[in-house]
Design a protein around this motif. Structure first.
Motif, PDB file in Angstrom:
ATOM      1  N   UNK A 274      -2.620  12.587   3.876  1.00 53.13           N
ATOM      2  CA  UNK A 274      -3.147  13.111   2.770  1.00 53.13           C
ATOM      3  C   UNK A 274      -1.926  12.828   1.399  1.00 53.13           C
ATOM      4  N   UNK A 275      -0.732  12.846   1.850  1.00 55.55           N
ATOM      5  CA  UNK A 275       0.429  12.450   0.587  1.00 55.55           C
ATOM      6  C   UNK A 275      -0.054  11.218  -0.078  1.00 55.55           C
ATOM      7  N   UNK A 276      -0.425  10.178   0.899  1.00 50.15           N
ATOM      8  CA  UNK A 276      -0.527   8.788   0.413  1.00 50.15           C
ATOM      9  C   UNK A 276      -1.655   8.748  -0.460  1.00 50.15           C
ATOM     10  N   UNK A 277      -2.638   9.580  -0.028  1.00 45.63           N
ATOM     11  CA  UNK A 277      -3.840   9.623  -1.106  1.00 45.63           C
ATOM     12  C   UNK A 277      -3.783   9.993  -2.475  1.00 45.63           C
ATOM     13  N   UNK A 278      -2.941  11.135  -2.485  1.00 47.47           N
ATOM     14  CA  UNK A 278      -2.349  11.464  -3.881  1.00 47.47           C
ATOM     15  C   UNK A 278      -1.484  10.559  -4.660  1.00 47.47           C
ATOM     16  N   UNK A 279      -0.783  10.001  -3.557  1.00 49.65           N
ATOM     17  CA  UNK A 279       0.145   9.018  -4.208  1.00 49.65           C
ATOM     18  C   UNK A 279      -0.345   7.731  -4.864  1.00 49.65           C
ATOM     19  N   UNK A 280      -1.520   7.291  -3.973  1.00 50.76           N
ATOM     20  CA  UNK A 280      -2.160   6.075  -4.475  1.00 50.76           C
ATOM     21  C   UNK A 280      -3.162   6.335  -5.717  1.00 50.76           C
ATOM     22  N   UNK A 281      -3.541   7.415  -6.032  1.00 52.68           N
ATOM     23  CA  UNK A 281      -4.201   7.760  -7.143  1.00 52.68           C
ATOM     24  C   UNK A 281      -3.354   7.783  -8.223  1.00 52.68           C
ATOM     25  N   UNK A 282      -2.099   8.250  -7.983  1.00 49.65           N
ATOM     26  CA  UNK A 282      -0.946   8.278  -9.189  1.00 49.65           C
ATOM     27  C   UNK A 282      -0.777   6.717  -9.521  1.00 49.65           C
ATOM     28  N   UNK A 283      -0.524   5.836  -8.637  1.00 52.57           N
ATOM     29  CA  UNK A 283       0.242   4.626  -8.851  1.00 52.57           C
ATOM     30  C   UNK A 283      -0.819   3.511  -8.942  1.00 52.57           C
ATOM     31  N   UNK A 284      -2.152   3.581  -8.549  1.00 55.53           N
ATOM     32  CA  UNK A 284      -3.385   2.714  -8.741  1.00 55.53           C
ATOM     33  C   UNK A 284      -3.062   1.290  -8.044  1.00 55.53           C
ATOM     34  N   UNK A 285      -3.254   0.330  -8.803  1.00 54.26           N
ATOM     35  CA  UNK A 285      -3.441  -1.183  -8.107  1.00 54.26           C
ATOM     36  C   UNK A 285      -2.105  -1.707  -8.081  1.00 54.26           C
ATOM     37  N   UNK A 286      -0.932  -1.475  -8.479  1.00 56.76           N
ATOM     38  CA  UNK A 286       0.358  -1.722  -8.627  1.00 56.76           C
ATOM     39  C   UNK A 286       1.371  -0.890  -8.325  1.00 56.76           C
ATOM     40  N   UNK A 287       1.511  -0.410  -6.931  1.00 55.12           N
ATOM     41  CA  UNK A 287       2.509   0.666  -6.833  1.00 55.12           C
ATOM     42  C   UNK A 287       3.887   0.004  -6.498  1.00 55.12           C
ATOM     43  N   UNK A 288       4.936   0.681  -6.665  1.00 54.28           N
ATOM     44  CA  UNK A 288       6.309   0.116  -6.252  1.00 54.28           C
ATOM     45  C   UNK A 288       6.551  -0.034  -4.842  1.00 54.28           C
ATOM     46  N   UNK A 289       7.553  -0.759  -4.408  1.00 51.49           N
ATOM     47  CA  UNK A 289       7.989  -0.512  -3.142  1.00 51.49           C
ATOM     48  C   UNK A 289       8.364   1.077  -2.844  1.00 51.49           C
TER      49      UNK A 289
END
Length: 126
Positions: free
Chosen positions: A87-102
């Motif tokens: 659930x955290x990862x879903x919100x996190x992925x929406x925030x960072x989009x296609x180029x997330x950091x390490x």
């Protein structure tokens, strides 16, 4: 030379730490929890909402430092329950989009004020 970063758009530091520090090329944020700048604690909200608030706080601190989420190089996510990862990862992925950091994500025994998530980051401002 170290510069202290402070903004009223994120929760004030409640201890002997700064919201962020910078050496002019990198910004190191303190951990951001789901606490609004007005002091409302979102500890009873679902982890997705807690994550969104922590990321909103991170944005405010980075903005004050002259950075954006696109400048983040590394994130550490602390969860009080690793079962909240998806659930955290879903919100996190929406925030960072296609180029997330390490990123590192770890379960810890407890977090400040009983929240479910705390997020810190290192960003480049060169």
């Amino acid at each position: 030379m170290k510069r202290i970063i402070e903004t009223d758009d994120a929760p004030a530091a409640v201890g002997a730490y700064s919201q962020a520090t910078s050496d002019g090329s990198l910004v190191f944020t303190a951990g951001q929890i789901p606490l609004t700048a007005d002091g409302e604690l979102l500890d009873d909200e679902p982890i997705e909402h807690q994550t969104e608030q922590a990321l909103y706080n991170l944005d405010a601190v980075l903005d004050e430092a002259g950075a954006t989420s696109a400048d983040i190089l590394k994130v550490t996510v602390f969860l009080d329950d690793i079962d909240d990862f998806e659930a955290m990862n879903e919100a996190y992925a929406n925030y960072f989009g296609d180029e997330p950091p390490a990123r590192s994500a770890v379960e810890v025994a407890a977090l400040p004020k009983g929240v479910g998530v705390e997020i810190e980051a290192v960003a480049s401002i060169e």
